[in-house]
Design an enzyme around this catalytic site. Structure first.
Site, PDB file in Angstrom:
ATOM      1  NE  ARG A  51       1.835 -16.046  -3.592  1.00  0.00           N
ATOM      2  CZ  ARG A  51       1.053 -17.512  -3.702  1.00  0.00           C
ATOM      3  NH1 ARG A  51      -0.161 -17.038  -3.987  1.00  0.00           N
ATOM      4  NH2 ARG A  51       2.017 -17.737  -4.283  1.00  0.00           N
ATOM      5  CE1 TYR A 104       1.543   9.590  -6.685  1.00  0.00           C
ATOM      6  CE2 TYR A 104       1.100   7.530  -7.741  1.00  0.00           C
ATOM      7  CZ  TYR A 104       1.498   8.217  -7.291  1.00  0.00           C
ATOM      8  OH  TYR A 104       3.031   7.645  -7.164  1.00  0.00           O
ATOM      9  CG  ASP A 177      -6.469   8.008  -5.302  1.00  0.00           C
ATOM     10  OD1 ASP A 177      -6.193   8.070  -4.322  1.00  0.00           O
ATOM     11  OD2 ASP A 177      -5.399   7.627  -5.630  1.00  0.00           O
ATOM     12  CE  LYS A 202       2.112   8.670  -1.191  1.00  0.00           C
ATOM     13  NZ  LYS A 202       1.035   8.428  -1.872  1.00  0.00           N
TER      14      LYS A 202
HETATM   15  C1  PLP Z   1       1.233   8.269  -4.248  1.00  0.00           C
HETATM   16  C2  PLP Z   1      -0.034   7.775  -4.413  1.00  0.00           C
HETATM   17  C3  PLP Z   1      -1.089   6.859  -5.186  1.00  0.00           C
HETATM   18  C4  PLP Z   1       0.796   5.788  -5.113  1.00  0.00           C
HETATM   19  O1  PLP Z   1       0.457   5.346  -4.366  1.00  0.00           O
HETATM   20  P1  PLP Z   1       2.145   4.448  -3.658  1.00  0.00           P
HETATM   21  O2  PLP Z   1       2.111   3.778  -2.551  1.00  0.00           O
HETATM   22  O3  PLP Z   1       2.955   5.312  -3.973  1.00  0.00           O
HETATM   23  O4  PLP Z   1       2.048   3.463  -5.202  1.00  0.00           O
HETATM   24  C5  PLP Z   1      -1.942   6.871  -5.139  1.00  0.00           C
HETATM   25  N1  PLP Z   1      -2.583   7.792  -5.463  1.00  0.00           N
HETATM   26  C6  PLP Z   1      -2.192   9.298  -4.731  1.00  0.00           C
HETATM   27  C7  PLP Z   1      -3.433   9.825  -4.182  1.00  0.00           C
HETATM   28  C8  PLP Z   1      -1.263   9.183  -4.331  1.00  0.00           C
HETATM   29  O5  PLP Z   1      -0.738  10.810  -3.941  1.00  0.00           O
END
Ligand code: PLP
Length: 389
Positions: A51, A104, A177, A202
């Site tokens: 951790r 998001y 983001d 992603k």
């Molecule tokens: C999917 C996504 C998130 C959240 O991420 P997770 O890995 O599902 O927790 C945050 N911002 C954007 C733009 C996303 O597409």
């Protein structure tokens, strides 16, 4: 790792040194929760418990920092876990966050409902309207300006450099983001942002086989605070997840080229289809964010949204009719996905200012043969009603 190396070289090599004992080209996957100490507190290589730190996660964190051009990279068990760690490190009760009206949905839910319960307030604005952003920032209490560009699912582009200036003047840190663009196409830190957030689930992971999140930043004091939350709250990525993400990242640059060229071709095809009312893709010259996207991105990415002329019924029908595009949430993998936001990814923001119109369909354009993608969409559109009743 040399600082002046090109992006594609960094993606392959940063943090990924060969194993000095065996010569293995790929650094080993350290599937261990704990590490043997020589004597009490005398650690080998600084590791005591996974951790707190694990060599496989460290390798990924170096890779992430190198890609975004930041000093500190941190890896988490999901994108939302990364966001949560950042919010906890920065905010206290009474603080205020300004965020975009099509961030998001999970980001809005986290800030509004989880952190809201602890006395954090927020204002949702249209990030492409700088005047509105300025009005929403409250000097003294706004600690974070949260930007997402391109946004999800409307593909709006906001000006990272301008927003960074405005946010900083109000005393906020600027968080971007960067999930939709990935660092292959856009580097927010170089445009003035303080922190980059990723759902590595992603494009960075890129193969729809692992969840993960990341933060990259330059400020040492903030990095220490976030590291503490990462360790103390514990939402770290496990070694296997970190290893898979590192592996995905090595092909990021070439994948993004194909995602972008496939998406461009598909968007242009969609423009000419009578079932489609509007196409949202920053690579289209007439799209409102096109000029700005050209300035702050090196290509336009793999996400395309469309508004269906036939309304909700047609949108649903289309989303359920493709064969190569699989009907699933998420995005950024090598395979193409189709999503009906109103009832899938964005169901949680229904009835809020973030609500997505019910005739929108979002496509995550994969790296398959573009003729197959166009043929698939063409056949599915032919099945959906052209007019809403
Ligand atoms: C999917 C996504 C998130 C959240 O991420 P997770 O890995 O599902 O927790 C945050 N911002 C954007 C733009 C996303 O597409």
């Amino acid at each position: 790792m040399k600082k002046d190396q090109g992006f594609d070289t960094r993606a392959v090599h940063a943090g990924q040194d060969f194993d000095p004992t065996t010569g293995a080209v790929i650094p080993p996957l350290y599937l261990t929760s704990t590490f043997v100490q020589k004597s009490v507190g005398d650690l080998r290589g600084g590791y005591e418990y996974t951790r707190a730190g694990n060599p496989t996660r460290d390798a990924l964190e170096q890779q992430l920092a190198a890609l975004e051009g930041g000093r500190f990279g941190m890896s988490f068990s999901s994108g939302l876990a990364a966001e949560d760690a950042l919010l906890r490190a920065v905010l206290k009760p009474g603080d205020h966050v300004v965020l975009g009206n099509d961030v998001y949905g999970g980001t809005h839910r986290l800030i509004n409902r989880v952190h809201g319960a602890w006395g954090v307030t927020n204002t949702v604005v249209d990030m492409s309207n700088l005047f509105e952003v300025e009005k929403a920032l409250k000097k003294g209490s706004t600690k974070i300006l949260w930007v997402e560009t391109p946004s999800n699912p409307m593909m709006k582009i906001s000006d990272i450099a301008e927003l960074s200036d405005i946010g900083r003047q109000a005393g906020a840190i600027i968080v971007v983001d960067n999930t939709f663009a990935s660092p292959a196409l856009q580097r927010p830190l170089s445009l003035g942002a303080d922190v980059v957030v990723h759902s590595t689930t992603k494009y960075l992971g890129g193969h729809s086989d692992v969840l993960g999140g990341a933060l990259v930043l330059n400020d040492e004091e903030l990095a220490e605070k976030v590291r503490f939350v990462q360790f103390a709250a514990g939402a770290v990525s496990g070694p296997m997840d970190a290893w898979l993400t590192s592996r995905g990242i090595k092909t990021l640059a070439v994948r993004m080229e194909r995602h972008s060229s496939n998406a461009q071709a598909l968007a242009e095809y969609l423009m000419g289809n009578p079932a489609v009312e509007q196409v949202y893709y920053p690579g289209l010259p007439d799209s409102p964010g096109h000029e700005l996207a050209r300035q702050q991105m090196s290509a336009f990415g793999g996400m395309v949204s469309i508004a269906m002329r036939g309304g909700a019924k047609a949108a649903r029908r289309f989303a359920e009719s493709t064969r190569v595009f699989l009907l699933a949430e998420s995005l950024g993998g090598v395979e193409s996905l189709v999503n009906y936001p109103a009832e899938m990814t964005h169901a949680s923001v229904r009835g809020t200012v973030l609500e997505v119109p019910d005739n929108i369909v979002r496509l995550s354009v994969g790296i398959e043969s573009v003729e197959d993608l166009i043929a698939d969409v063409d056949a599915a559109l032919a099945k959906s009603p052209k007019r809403s009743k």
